[in-house]
Write a protein that holds these residues in place. Structure first.
Motif, PDB file in Angstrom:
ATOM      1  N   THR A 166     -46.689  -5.852  -3.697  1.00  0.00           N
ATOM      2  CA  THR A 166     -46.920  -4.413  -3.738  1.00  0.00           C
ATOM      3  C   THR A 166     -48.153  -4.079  -2.902  1.00  0.00           C
ATOM      4  OG1 THR A 166     -46.014  -4.337  -5.976  1.00  0.00           O
ATOM      5  CG2 THR A 166     -47.305  -2.431  -5.236  1.00  0.00           C
ATOM      6  N   LEU A 223     -51.467  -2.560  -1.405  1.00  0.00           N
ATOM      7  CA  LEU A 223     -52.689  -1.979  -1.938  1.00  0.00           C
ATOM      8  C   LEU A 223     -53.226  -0.932  -0.963  1.00  0.00           C
ATOM      9  CD1 LEU A 223     -54.378  -5.269  -3.213  1.00  0.00           C
ATOM     10  CD2 LEU A 223     -53.155  -3.561  -4.576  1.00  0.00           C
ATOM     11  N   ALA A 224     -54.296  -0.295  -1.324  1.00  0.00           N
ATOM     12  CA  ALA A 224     -54.828   0.798  -0.502  1.00  0.00           C
ATOM     13  C   ALA A 224     -55.311   0.308   0.864  1.00  0.00           C
ATOM     14  CB  ALA A 224     -55.973   1.488  -1.253  1.00  0.00           C
ATOM     15  N   GLU A 225     -55.930  -0.878   0.894  1.00  0.00           N
ATOM     16  CA  GLU A 225     -56.428  -1.396   2.163  1.00  0.00           C
ATOM     17  C   GLU A 225     -55.262  -1.901   3.011  1.00  0.00           C
ATOM     18  OE1 GLU A 225     -59.413  -4.900   3.884  1.00  0.00           O
ATOM     19  OE2 GLU A 225     -59.225  -4.545   1.726  1.00  0.00           O
ATOM     20  N   THR A 284     -53.115  -5.452   2.866  1.00  0.00           N
ATOM     21  CA  THR A 284     -53.373  -6.205   1.633  1.00  0.00           C
ATOM     22  C   THR A 284     -52.332  -5.847   0.581  1.00  0.00           C
ATOM     23  OG1 THR A 284     -54.877  -4.552   0.689  1.00  0.00           O
ATOM     24  CG2 THR A 284     -55.829  -6.236   2.141  1.00  0.00           C
ATOM     25  N   TYR A 285     -52.039  -6.826  -0.279  1.00  0.00           N
ATOM     26  CA  TYR A 285     -50.963  -6.677  -1.271  1.00  0.00           C
ATOM     27  C   TYR A 285     -51.355  -7.376  -2.557  1.00  0.00           C
ATOM     28  CZ  TYR A 285     -47.965  -5.314   2.663  1.00  0.00           C
ATOM     29  OH  TYR A 285     -47.429  -4.675   3.758  1.00  0.00           O
ATOM     30  N   GLU A 286     -50.568  -7.088  -3.577  1.00  0.00           N
ATOM     31  CA  GLU A 286     -50.693  -7.733  -4.872  1.00  0.00           C
ATOM     32  C   GLU A 286     -49.368  -8.427  -5.169  1.00  0.00           C
ATOM     33  OE1 GLU A 286     -53.010  -5.844  -8.349  1.00  0.00           O
ATOM     34  OE2 GLU A 286     -50.881  -5.527  -8.847  1.00  0.00           O
ATOM     35  N   GLY A 296     -50.734 -10.277 -10.183  1.00  0.00           N
ATOM     36  CA  GLY A 296     -51.809  -9.478  -9.607  1.00  0.00           C
ATOM     37  C   GLY A 296     -52.626 -10.291  -8.615  1.00  0.00           C
ATOM     38  N   TRP A 309     -54.111 -11.391  -5.165  1.00  0.00           N
ATOM     39  CA  TRP A 309     -54.439 -10.707  -3.915  1.00  0.00           C
ATOM     40  C   TRP A 309     -53.920 -11.518  -2.737  1.00  0.00           C
ATOM     41  CZ3 TRP A 309     -56.994 -11.419   0.691  1.00  0.00           C
ATOM     42  CH2 TRP A 309     -57.367 -10.270   1.402  1.00  0.00           C
ATOM     43  N   ARG A 345     -52.913 -11.244   1.780  1.00  0.00           N
ATOM     44  CA  ARG A 345     -52.991 -10.558   3.070  1.00  0.00           C
ATOM     45  C   ARG A 345     -51.698 -10.806   3.835  1.00  0.00           C
ATOM     46  NH1 ARG A 345     -57.159  -9.741   7.056  1.00  0.00           N
ATOM     47  NH2 ARG A 345     -56.143  -8.751   8.844  1.00  0.00           N
TER      48      ARG A 345
END
Length: 549
Positions: free
Chosen positions: A200, A202-204, A207-209, A280, A282, A284
């Motif tokens: 999923t 992320l804001a940046e 980047t993903y979760e 969850g 992190w 890239r």
């Protein structure tokens, strides 16, 4: 006072105190053939130093220790905090450190790097094959990371470093780093497009979760991992995508990387393989969304070549041990090595070993060349070689063990470890059917691959009538594509054997090429080792393969 019956006689000395590289005539010749002459002195020096280390009694003992005391999982510390670490015996770290220091992860940034590394990897596998996994993953991650120049600039210097830093800390603080990989999931296996791990955004940007699992994660103690996951459509296109998962985040905290258990494996026991849960986690993105397979395919191809090299190394060590034993062991009034039937067995094993070595180094040279023609050759030759050479490893190891008799069935001989290790490379990075089908895929989608292959084997046409017939037979097989999937293994085998034969006819001594073409291409050999035609120069083949510097 010990009785006279305890006097030890007719037992060979241990095969230690020699240069594993320098004693391998086929390997040395391949390096000299494929490497720029200006690099040879330096390469021979480095490889001989590695070979002497590999042949030392000290490293032999480390290899034994690394396997007798396999890695242990520690999910929590004594206070109950989740740490997800793997503890290794000190011998493992010593071996891995020597492998990193021997340039086994920096082929992409050295002149002639792939040939030099291939020779070193083949030598190093003969010491202890388990630590070859993180070395291979780290080496192979470089081309995948180059899909993202920013990531490559950040990580490549660490991955190609000759410094081994075992501490888990932010990668920016380390002089060297190792990589692992996670593609396989329990519901999919080799069908990586069935992966259920979800990424999923992320804001940046980039980047993903991650949420999901990996059924096999190689080298879970590494600093970073390339994994595949399904990117949930958001701003991008979604689909199966490649991600970089760091083990430790930039602020020093541990990424969510839950080691559920370590696999209890048949062999490769010194190396850890884990089941991993992401919750969850992190990550890239590497490359474009939905292009995960395309991004990671160069890594997969590089590791498949390492499977070929690893199997060639295991075969070479098995053959070296068998010939060494038979050179000293006496039976029925003479040395075993001089007995016609044992000589036939040893020569047959030596043929298989040399053919694997010559093919593996030729493929490494294609990487160094990097031209369009060589890339096309790799497309069809790598899966064919991976299919065939890795499958020949187990029967070679078992037969070589039998040459030692009951001694070869005892752990102290080292042969059982070779036997247990021998099937692994056939399974790892896509089992036999996957490789055979990949050969078909190359034939159907990339006609330039077949052209490159035919040009390569064509350089040997006219030198041996059995090879010429084998090439013609292969072309006949390709002319009839009815039911081709059911014949995929047969085709992959023929592709590998014909290429091996062509290389040996061009570069090996006449007695080696003659014996290979007679038995592997001409049909003048049985289904078991030791069934070569008696008229061949078997003594010369065995003498060439003897582990003597």
């Amino acid at each position: 006072m010990a009785g006279t019956t305890h006097t030890v006689t007719n037992q060979p000395p241990p095969l230690t105190g020699y240069d594993v590289y320098g004693a391998d005539q086929a390997l040395v010749a391949a390096v000299e053939r494929h490497l720029d002459p200006e690099l040879l002195d330096e390469a021979h020096g480095e490889l001989s130093a590695l070979g002497r280390a590999a042949g030392s009694e000290q490293l032999h003992e480390w290899a034994v220790q690394a396997n007798e005391y396999p890695p242990k999982l520690r999910t929590h510390d004594r206070f109950g905090h989740r740490i997800d670490e793997v503890d290794f015996h000190p011998a493992w770290h010593r071996l891995l450190g020597k492998g990193v220091g021997a340039h086994l992860t920096d082929a992409w940034v050295r002149p002639g790097g792939h040939v030099r590394r291939a020779a070193g990897f083949l030598v190093w596998t003969q010491v202890e094959a388990g630590n070859g996994c993180p070395l291979s993953m780290t080496h192979a991650a470089v081309p995948a990371l180059r899909a993202d120049p920013e990531l490559a600039a950040e990580w490549e210097p660490r991955l190609t470093s000759t410094i081994y830093d075992r501490e888990l800390r932010p990668a920016r603080l380390k002089a060297g780093a190792l990589f692992g990989m996670g593609m396989t999931e329990k519901q999919g296996g080799s069908d990586v497009r069935a992966n259920a791990t979800v990424a999923t955004a992320l804001a940046e940007d980039g980047t993903y979760e991650l949420t999901g699992h990996k059924w096999f994660c190689s080298a879970p103690m590494s600093d970073g991992f390339l994994v595949l996951a399904q990117a949930a459509p958001f701003l991008g296109e979604g689909g199966l995508t490649c991600f970089l998962v760091p083990r430790v985040l930039e602020d020093g905290t541990r990424n969510v990387f839950r080691l559920q258990r370590l696999k209890d494996k048949l062999g490769n026991r010194s190396n850890a393989s884990a089941e991993v849960e992401f919750d969850g986690t992190w990550a890239r993105r590497v490359g474009e969304e939905g292009r995960g397979v395309r991004t990671i395919i160069d890594m997969v191809t590089a590791t498949r070549l390492d499977c070929v090299l690893g199997s060639a190394g295991l075969m070479r060590q098995a053959v070296a041990q068998a010939i060494h034993h038979c050179t000293y062991r006496e039976a029925f009034g003479g040395k075993l090595v001089d007995k016609p039937l044992m000589r036939n067995v040893l020569a047959d094993l030596a043929l298989e070993s040399e053919a694997a070595t010559v093919l593996a180094l030729r493929l490494a040279a294609a990487y160094d060349d990097g031209g369009e023609q060589e890339r096309a050759l790799l497309r069809i030759a790598v899966p064919a070689a991976k299919y065939w050479v890795t499958k020949r490893c187990a029967p070679v190891a078992v037969e070589a063990s039998e040459c030692l008799g009951g001694n070869g069935y005892v752990e102290e001989s080292g042969m059982p470890r070779l036997v247990r290790e021998s099937p692994l490379n056939s399974v790892w990075e896509g089992a036999g059917n996957v490789q055979a089908l990949d050969v078909l895929r190359a034939l159907q989608r990339e006609p330039q691959a077949l052209n490159a292959y035919l040009q390569e084997v064509g350089q040997a046409r006219g030198a041996d009538h059995r090879l010429d017939r084998a090439i013609k037979s292969l072309l006949t097989e390709l002319a009839d594509l009815d039911g081709v999937e059911g014949r995929a293994r047969r085709l992959a085998e023929r592709f590998a054997l014909v290429l091996q034969g062509a290389l040996l006819v061009r570069f090996a001594p006449p007695e080696v090429a003659d014996a290979f073409c007679a038995s592997r291409l001409g049909g003048d050999g049985g289904a078991a080792f030791g069934t070569l035609p008696h008229s061949l120069d078997l003594a010369s083949i065995v003498e060439r393969a003897e582990p003597r510097s």
